[in-house]
Design a protein around this motif. Structure first.
Motif, PDB file in Angstrom:
ATOM      1  N   ALA A  29       0.723  -1.280   0.079  1.00 15.75           N
ATOM      2  CA  ALA A  29      -0.063  -0.112  -0.170  1.00 15.75           C
ATOM      3  C   ALA A  29       0.650   1.322   0.124  1.00 15.75           C
ATOM      4  CB  ALA A  29      -0.967   0.006   1.530  1.00 15.75           C
ATOM      5  N   ILE A  30       2.203   1.364   0.708  1.00 20.34           N
ATOM      6  CA  ILE A  30       2.784   2.288   0.753  1.00 20.34           C
ATOM      7  C   ILE A  30       3.639   2.588  -0.432  1.00 20.34           C
ATOM      8  CG2 ILE A  30       4.742   3.448   1.780  1.00 20.34           C
ATOM      9  CD1 ILE A  30       2.080   3.351   3.591  1.00 20.34           C
ATOM     10  N   GLU A  31       3.559   3.866  -1.238  1.00 15.76           N
ATOM     11  CA  GLU A  31       4.215   3.999  -2.463  1.00 15.76           C
ATOM     12  C   GLU A  31       5.749   4.117  -2.191  1.00 15.76           C
ATOM     13  OE1 GLU A  31       3.622   6.334  -6.480  1.00 15.76           O
ATOM     14  OE2 GLU A  31       3.329   7.520  -4.688  1.00 15.76           O
ATOM     15  N   LYS A  32       6.528   3.356  -2.530  1.00 12.62           N
ATOM     16  CA  LYS A  32       7.948   3.434  -2.430  1.00 12.62           C
ATOM     17  C   LYS A  32       8.575   4.600  -2.885  1.00 12.62           C
ATOM     18  CE  LYS A  32       8.148  -0.588  -0.367  1.00 12.62           C
ATOM     19  NZ  LYS A  32       6.803  -1.034  -0.103  1.00 12.62           N
ATOM     20  N   LYS A  33       8.996   5.763  -2.082  1.00 17.19           N
ATOM     21  CA  LYS A  33       9.785   6.927  -2.447  1.00 17.19           C
ATOM     22  C   LYS A  33      10.261   7.347  -1.453  1.00 17.19           C
ATOM     23  CE  LYS A  33       5.215   9.448  -1.931  1.00 17.19           C
ATOM     24  NZ  LYS A  33       4.219  10.283  -2.437  1.00 17.19           N
ATOM     25  N   LYS A  34      11.251   8.278  -1.640  1.00 21.02           N
ATOM     26  CA  LYS A  34      12.037   8.909  -0.686  1.00 21.02           C
ATOM     27  C   LYS A  34      11.318  10.256  -0.112  1.00 21.02           C
ATOM     28  CE  LYS A  34      16.607  10.796   0.248  1.00 21.02           C
ATOM     29  NZ  LYS A  34      18.110  10.847  -0.367  1.00 21.02           N
ATOM     30  N   TYR A  35      11.066  10.111   1.242  1.00 16.75           N
ATOM     31  CA  TYR A  35      10.388  11.359   1.768  1.00 16.75           C
ATOM     32  C   TYR A  35      11.275  12.458   1.853  1.00 16.75           C
ATOM     33  CZ  TYR A  35       6.889   7.616   2.548  1.00 16.75           C
ATOM     34  OH  TYR A  35       6.114   6.569   2.500  1.00 16.75           O
ATOM     35  N   TYR A  88      -3.016  11.437   2.756  1.00 17.63           N
ATOM     36  CA  TYR A  88      -2.957   9.946   2.734  1.00 17.63           C
ATOM     37  C   TYR A  88      -2.619   9.325   1.523  1.00 17.63           C
ATOM     38  CZ  TYR A  88      -5.319   5.490   2.142  1.00 17.63           C
ATOM     39  OH  TYR A  88      -5.559   4.089   1.994  1.00 17.63           O
ATOM     40  N   THR A  89      -3.102  10.132   0.366  1.00 16.68           N
ATOM     41  CA  THR A  89      -2.722   9.641  -1.050  1.00 16.68           C
ATOM     42  C   THR A  89      -1.092   9.871  -1.343  1.00 16.68           C
ATOM     43  OG1 THR A  89      -3.433  11.332  -2.209  1.00 16.68           O
ATOM     44  CG2 THR A  89      -4.795   9.427  -1.971  1.00 16.68           C
ATOM     45  N   TYR A  90      -0.560  10.983  -0.486  1.00 16.56           N
ATOM     46  CA  TYR A  90       0.848  11.114  -0.602  1.00 16.56           C
ATOM     47  C   TYR A  90       1.634   9.838  -0.105  1.00 16.56           C
ATOM     48  CZ  TYR A  90       5.442  12.910   0.658  1.00 16.56           C
ATOM     49  OH  TYR A  90       6.754  13.234   0.863  1.00 16.56           O
ATOM     50  N   LEU A  91       1.107   9.229   0.827  1.00 14.54           N
ATOM     51  CA  LEU A  91       1.616   7.925   1.088  1.00 14.54           C
ATOM     52  C   LEU A  91       1.337   6.721   0.281  1.00 14.54           C
ATOM     53  CD1 LEU A  91       0.877   7.862   5.070  1.00 14.54           C
ATOM     54  CD2 LEU A  91       2.987   7.929   4.094  1.00 14.54           C
ATOM     55  N   THR A  92       0.110   6.540  -0.059  1.00 16.02           N
ATOM     56  CA  THR A  92      -0.483   5.373  -0.955  1.00 16.02           C
ATOM     57  C   THR A  92      -0.325   5.635  -2.456  1.00 16.02           C
ATOM     58  OG1 THR A  92      -2.645   5.963  -0.639  1.00 16.02           O
ATOM     59  CG2 THR A  92      -1.658   4.602   1.111  1.00 16.02           C
ATOM     60  N   GLY A 149      -4.241   1.332  -1.649  1.00 18.90           N
ATOM     61  CA  GLY A 149      -3.182   1.634  -2.801  1.00 18.90           C
ATOM     62  C   GLY A 149      -3.525   1.088  -4.073  1.00 18.90           C
ATOM     63  N   ILE A 150      -4.517   0.504  -4.340  1.00 20.26           N
ATOM     64  CA  ILE A 150      -4.855  -0.119  -5.684  1.00 20.26           C
ATOM     65  C   ILE A 150      -5.024   0.745  -6.738  1.00 20.26           C
ATOM     66  CG2 ILE A 150      -7.274  -0.009  -5.071  1.00 20.26           C
ATOM     67  CD1 ILE A 150      -5.423  -2.986  -7.051  1.00 20.26           C
ATOM     68  N   GLN A 151      -5.336   2.102  -6.336  1.00 24.60           N
ATOM     69  CA  GLN A 151      -5.298   3.069  -7.333  1.00 24.60           C
ATOM     70  C   GLN A 151      -4.347   3.327  -8.175  1.00 24.60           C
ATOM     71  OE1 GLN A 151      -5.511   3.682  -4.065  1.00 24.60           O
ATOM     72  NE2 GLN A 151      -3.962   4.939  -3.504  1.00 24.60           N
ATOM     73  N   ARG A 152      -3.038   2.948  -7.702  1.00 29.46           N
ATOM     74  CA  ARG A 152      -1.881   2.995  -8.567  1.00 29.46           C
ATOM     75  C   ARG A 152      -1.902   1.974  -9.627  1.00 29.46           C
ATOM     76  NH1 ARG A 152       0.832   2.481  -3.523  1.00 29.46           N
ATOM     77  NH2 ARG A 152       2.132   0.334  -4.309  1.00 29.46           N
ATOM     78  N   TYR A 153      -2.780   1.003  -9.775  1.00 30.48           N
ATOM     79  CA  TYR A 153      -2.607  -0.107 -10.685  1.00 30.48           C
ATOM     80  C   TYR A 153      -3.994  -0.295 -11.433  1.00 30.48           C
ATOM     81  CZ  TYR A 153       0.890  -1.168  -7.253  1.00 30.48           C
ATOM     82  OH  TYR A 153       2.210  -1.227  -6.457  1.00 30.48           O
ATOM     83  N   ALA A 154      -4.976   0.022 -10.845  1.00 27.19           N
ATOM     84  CA  ALA A 154      -6.372  -0.580 -11.390  1.00 27.19           C
ATOM     85  C   ALA A 154      -7.433   0.289 -10.944  1.00 27.19           C
ATOM     86  CB  ALA A 154      -6.516  -2.025 -10.935  1.00 27.19           C
ATOM     87  N   ALA A 155      -8.589   0.223 -11.945  1.00 23.66           N
ATOM     88  CA  ALA A 155      -9.872   0.725 -11.421  1.00 23.66           C
ATOM     89  C   ALA A 155     -10.575  -0.438 -10.772  1.00 23.66           C
ATOM     90  CB  ALA A 155     -10.757   1.080 -12.672  1.00 23.66           C
TER      91      ALA A 155
END
Length: 751
Positions: free
Chosen positions: A44-50, A217-221, A444-450
Motif C-alpha cells: 500500500a505504501i508507495e515506495k519513495k524517498k520522503y 493519505y494519497t501522498y503515502l499510498t 494503494g490499488i489506485q496505482r494499478y487498477a480501477a
C-alpha cells in the motif's frame, strides 16, 4: 531509553520498542513492537524517498515530545501512551486505557472517542458515516445479497477519517492481516483498531479538512495515473456474451441505435474450458477477425483473466507454472490445488518478482491480437467448496525472499496481481496507458487498477447502496470506481434500469453488467422509453467528458475523489455530514438520484450558496431542503453559482472524431475559477510535458463579465482549437471581455 534518528525517535521500555517517524509536518508513522523486528511496509505504501521536514525533540522525566510545524506528539516513555496535538496544543487524538496492546495472535490500539463522524473504510455496505459501527477487513467473494450487516466484501482499505467540530485526521493501519475496527460500537468512551497478526504499524495523518487528509493519505499510498480516455466512456458487459456473433451483434446495435459506447467485455465463456490466456475454439474460432471488426466500429475489448490456472499438464500455462515453481504452496510445501471455474486449479504466487514477470509476459502475448484491457476477477483469491471461500490461511507465499503465510498475503494478493498485469500491458505497449479493472483490492490499488463493487443485485436498495459505498471508496484513495449498472444478479425492471443509468452516468466508472440466466440488460432491452432515456443520459456523460477528465487530472495530482460526498466540499455545513443519497461530481455538480420505485419527486438538500437546476436553469437558495420534481426521464442535478464546466459534442465513442471545439459554460456568480487539462488521452507522453493546462477565471459586476483564459502550460498541439463561452443564468450582460478585450462573439482561438 530514547534514541534520536534521522526520521524521528526510538523509545525502548520494559521489552517494548516504539519507533516514531516524521514523514511530513502532518504525517507521523507509529510502530510499536515487543519483538526484535523491523517495520514492514505493505504494498500500500508507495515506495519513495520522503523529504523529511525539520522537527524538534524535547525530553522530560516521563515524556518525549516531538514537534513539527503543525503537530505536537507526546509520548509517555513508560506506557507508550500517545497524544497527538495541534500546534496550539489542543488534543486531536489520544490513546485510551492501555493504548497499544500486543499479543501473540493480535495487535490492537485503543483511542479515546472524541469524534462526531468517521468516514472511509473503502468498500463497506451501509451509510456514509461509520460512527458506532464495527468492521473487519478480509477480501471475500461474498455472493449473498449485500446489505448493512454484510461485514466482509471484496476489498480492504484499513483507513478511516475522524472528524469533529475542531479537527480532522486520518489513520491508516499498514497491516495486511485480517484487521478489525470498532468505531464506538462497543463503547461511547473509546474506539479501537487492530489485526489478527502482523505489526502495530499505523500512520497518523492530520489535515485542516477532509480534503487535506485525503491529499496527505494519497501522498503515502500513491495516486492514480491518468487512465485512457476511452475508459471513462460507457461500457457494456454480461456473463457472458457468447458466441462471437453475439458480441458483434451487441456492438452493431449500439451503433445502429446511436447509443454511445466505448467498451465491450468478454466474461469467462470466451475461454477454452475456463483456461486463462486461451480462446474457445468453437464459439470464438475467428476471434482475431472479431477483434478487428470491433475495432473498426470503435470498440475497445476488455477480457476477464482470473488467477486460477487449470490443473492440466497439456495446458501450457499450468505446465510452465509447475516446472518453474510459480504457484502458491500449502503448509507442507506442496503446490496448493483449489477449485474455481476450470475445476481443480493452482494459483500464481504474485508476491514473487519472477512470477509477476512470467504473468506479465503471458498478458503481453495475450493482448497482442487486439485486446485493450484486462479484467481481474476472483482475485480475493476466491476458492469454491471451502467454508472460508478462499485458500487455507497457512498456505505459503514468498515475499522478498522470505516465506509468509496466506494470512498475511491474502488481502494484498489482488494488488500484486494487478501490478503484474500492469507491467505486462506496459511490456507490450510501452507508451500506452494500461487499463485494468479489479474486484479485490487493498489500499494503494489506485496505482494499478480501477475497481467495481462486485456482485450486486437488481434492487433499489443496491442503487442506493452504490452511493455511500463509492463515496467512501473515493475517500479511501481510489477515485476510479463504479457499480454494475442495473445490478449483476436478478432481473432488472425497466424503471430500475432507468433510474440506475441516470445516476451512474455521473459516477467515475460506468459499466452495465449482468449475470448468466438473467434478463438482457442492454439499454434497448427494456423498450423504447428506457432506450431513449439511456441514450439521452449517456450522451450527457459524453458531453461532460472534458469536465470528468479534469477531475481525473485533479485526482492524479491531489488524490481527490471524482465522486464526492457533500461533506468533502461543505465540511463547515453540519447538514452535509451524514448525507449519503446525494453526491458531488467534482466541486461544481450536485447529483440527487431517485432510488425508490414509483417516485417522481424527492427531497434534496442544497448547501449554502446559490444553485441552478442543470436542466431548467431554475434558481435555488442554498442551506435549504427542497422537494424537487423528478419525472422518470429526469434526475435532479444542480450546478453551484460561479461554476465553470467544460463540455464537448457527444460522440458515439471517444476516438470517433477529433474535438476541434469545446464549450465553456459559465454559471452566474460574482466570480469563478477553473483549471482545464487536455492531452491525447491515450499515451504516456503527458509525463514528458505533452499536455495543455488552462486556467479559466471570470468576474461579474454590474452587468459586465470579464473572462480570463490563460495558458499555464502548452505542450500538446493537437488539442481543441476553439473554446466557445456560454453564459448561463445571467439576467443581464452589457459587456463581455475575454483577456481584456471586449468581444461580440464569446469565443477564443487557441494557438
Amino acid at each position: 531509553m530514547l534514541q534520536r534518528t534521522v526520521e524521528g525517535i526510538v523509545v525502548r521500555s520494559e521489552g517494548k520498542k516504539l519507533e516514531l517517524r516524521v514523514i511530513t509536518d502532518k504525517i507521523v508513522n507509529i510502530f510499536v513492537t515487543d519483538k526484535e523486528e523491523k517495520r514492514r511496509d505493505t504494498i500500500a505504501i508507495e515506495k519513495k524517498k520522503y523529504d523529511i521536514p525539520d522537527f524538534n525533540v524535547e525530553e522530560s522525566k516521563d515524556k518525549v515530545l516531538v514537534l513539527t510545524k503543525d503537530l505536537k506528539v507526546e509520548i509517555d516513555k513508560k506506557t507508550f501512551f500517545i497524544t497527538f496535538k495541534d500546534k496550539d496544543g489542543d488534543v486531536i487524538n489520544e490513546d485510551y486505557g492501555e493504548g497499544v496492546k500486543l499479543g501473540d495472535s493480535e495487535v490492537r490500539c485503543y483511542k479515546k472517542l472524541r469524534e462526531d463522524h468517521f468516514y472511509g473504510f473503502g468498500e463497506k455496505a451501509g451509510y456514509l458515516d461509520k460512527k458506532g459501527e464495527k468492521f473487519e477487513m478480509w477480501n471475500t467473494d461474498e455472493f449473498m445479497t449485500h446489505n448493512q450487516t454484510t461485514k466482509l466484501l471484496y476489498e480492504s482499505y484499513p483507513f478511516f477519517i475522524g472528524m469533529n467540530k475542531k479537527h480532522t485526521y486520518g489513520i491508516f493501519l499498514d497491516n495486511s492481516f485480517r484487521s478489525f475496527f470498532n468505531m464506538g460500537e462497543e463503547s461511547e468512551e473509546y474506539y479501537y483498531f487492530g489485526a489478527y497478526g502482523g505489526q502495530m504499524n499505523y500512520y497518523f495523518i492530520y489535515g485542516n479538512d477532509i480534503k487535506e487528509v485525503v491529499e496527505n493519505y494519497t501522498y503515502l499510498t500513491g495516486r492514480i495515473e491518468l487512465p485512457p480516455l476511452w475508459a471513462l466512456g460507457n461500457q457494456q458487459s454480461r456473463y457472458s456474451y457468447t458466441p462471437q456473433e453475439k458480441v458483434l451483434e451487441v456492438a452493431k446495435t449500439f451503433r445502429e441505435k446511436d447509443i454511445p459506447c466505448d467498451v465491450i467485455y468478454l466474461d469467462i465463456d470466451y475461454m477454452e474450458g475456463y483456461r486463462v490466456f486461451t480462446w474457445n475454439k468453437d464459439t470464438f474460432k475467428n476471434y482475431k477477425e472479431m477483434l478487428k471488426n470491433l475495432k473498426s466500429m470503435g470498440f475497445k475489448v476488455v477480457t476477464i483473466v482470473d488467477p486460477g490456472v487449470k490443473r492440466d499438464y497439456e495446458y501450457f500455462v499450468y505446465r510452465e507454472g509447475i516446472e518453474n515453481d510459480y504457484f502458491v504452496k500449502d503448509k507442507y510445501g506442496i503446490t496448493y490445488v483449489g477449485k474455481v471455474w476450470p475445476g481443480e486449479a493452482c494459483f500464481p504466487d504474485f508476491l514473487q518478482d519472477k512470477v509477476r514477470k512470467w504473468w506479465g509476459e503471458k498478458i503481453a502475448n495475450f493482448v497482442r491480437d487486439g485486446i485493450d484491457g484486462i479484467w481481474n476477477d476472483m482475485n480475493e483469491p476466491a476458492v469454491f467448496e471451502t467454508p472460508t471461500k478462499t485458500m487455507p490461511e497457512d498456505n505459503i507465499h514468498i515475499l522478498d525472499g522470505e516465506k509468509i503465510s496466506h494470512r498475511e498475503a491474502h488481502n494484498v494478493y489482488a494488488n500484486y496481481m494487478a501490478l503484474a498485469t500492469k507491467e505486462g500491458l506496459l511490456k507490450e505497449r510501452t507508451n500506452e496507458r494500461p487499463f485494468i479493472l479489479t474486484r479485490a483490492a487493498f489500499a494503494g490499488i489506485q496505482r494499478y487498477a480501477a475497481m467495481w463493487t462486485g456482485d450486486n443485485r437488481s434492487l433499489y436498495e443496491h442503487l442506493l447502496m452504490m452511493m455511500p459505498m463509492l463515496m467512501n471508496v473515493g475517500l479511501s484513495g481510489q477515485p476510479f470506481a463504479g457499480a454494475d449498472v442495473g445490478g449483476f444478479e436478478g432481473d432488472c425492471s425497466e424503471e430500475l434500469f432507468i433510474r440506475w443509468i441516470e445516476a451512474a452516468v455521473f459516477t467515475p466508472f460506468l459499466r452495465v453488467h449482468s449475470a448468466i440466466g438473467t434478463k438482457d440488460q442492454e439499454p434497448w432491452s427494456f423498450g423504447k422509453r428506457a432506450e431513449d432515456i439511456a441514450r439521452k443520459f449517456i450522451k450527457i456523460r459524453y458531453e461532460l467528458l472534458p469536465y470528468i477528465y479534469d477531475l481525473f487530472y485533479e485526482a492524479s495530482k491531489k488524490g481527490y475523489p471524482v465522486m464526492r460526498p457533500l461533506v468533502f466540499e461543505y465540511q463547515e455545513d453540519e447538514n452535509t455530514h451524514k448525507i449519503y443519497d446525494e453526491f458531488m461530481l467534482g466541486q461544481n455538480l450536485l447529483i440527487a438520484p431517485v432510488y425508490l420505485p414509483s417516485k417522481d419527486r424527492r427531497e434534496v438538500y442544497l448547501p449554502s450558496g446559490i444553485w441552478y437546476d442543470y436542466f431548467t436553469g431554475e434558481r435555488y437558495e442554498g442551506g435549504n431542503y427542497y422537494l424537487v420534481e423528478a419525472p422518470i426521464d429526469t434526475i435532479p442535478v444542480f450546478v453551484k453559482e460561479g461554476a465553470i464546466i467544460v463540455k464537448q459534442k457527444p460522440l458515439s465513442y471517444v476516438e470517433e472524431d477529433r474535438i476541434e471545439e469545446k464549450v465553456v459554460e459559465i454559471y452566474r456568480g460574482n466570480r469563478g475559477k477553473y483549471v482545464h487539462y487536455e492531452d491525447d488521452g491515450k499515451t504516456l507522453d503527458y509525463k514528458k510535458g505533452v499536455y495543455n493546462l488552462f486556467e479559466i477565471e471570470f468576474e461579474y459586476f454590474d452587468g459586465e463579465i470579464d473572462i480570463k483564459f490563460d495558458k499555464v502550460h502548452f505542450g500538446y498541439e493537437d488539442g481543441a482549437k476553439k473554446y466557445r463561452f456560454v453564459l448561463k443564468n445571467f439576467d443581464e450582460v452589457k459587456k463581455v471581455k475575454i483577456n481584456g478585450e471586449e468581444v461580440e462573439e464569446y469565443e477564443i482561438v487557441v494557438k
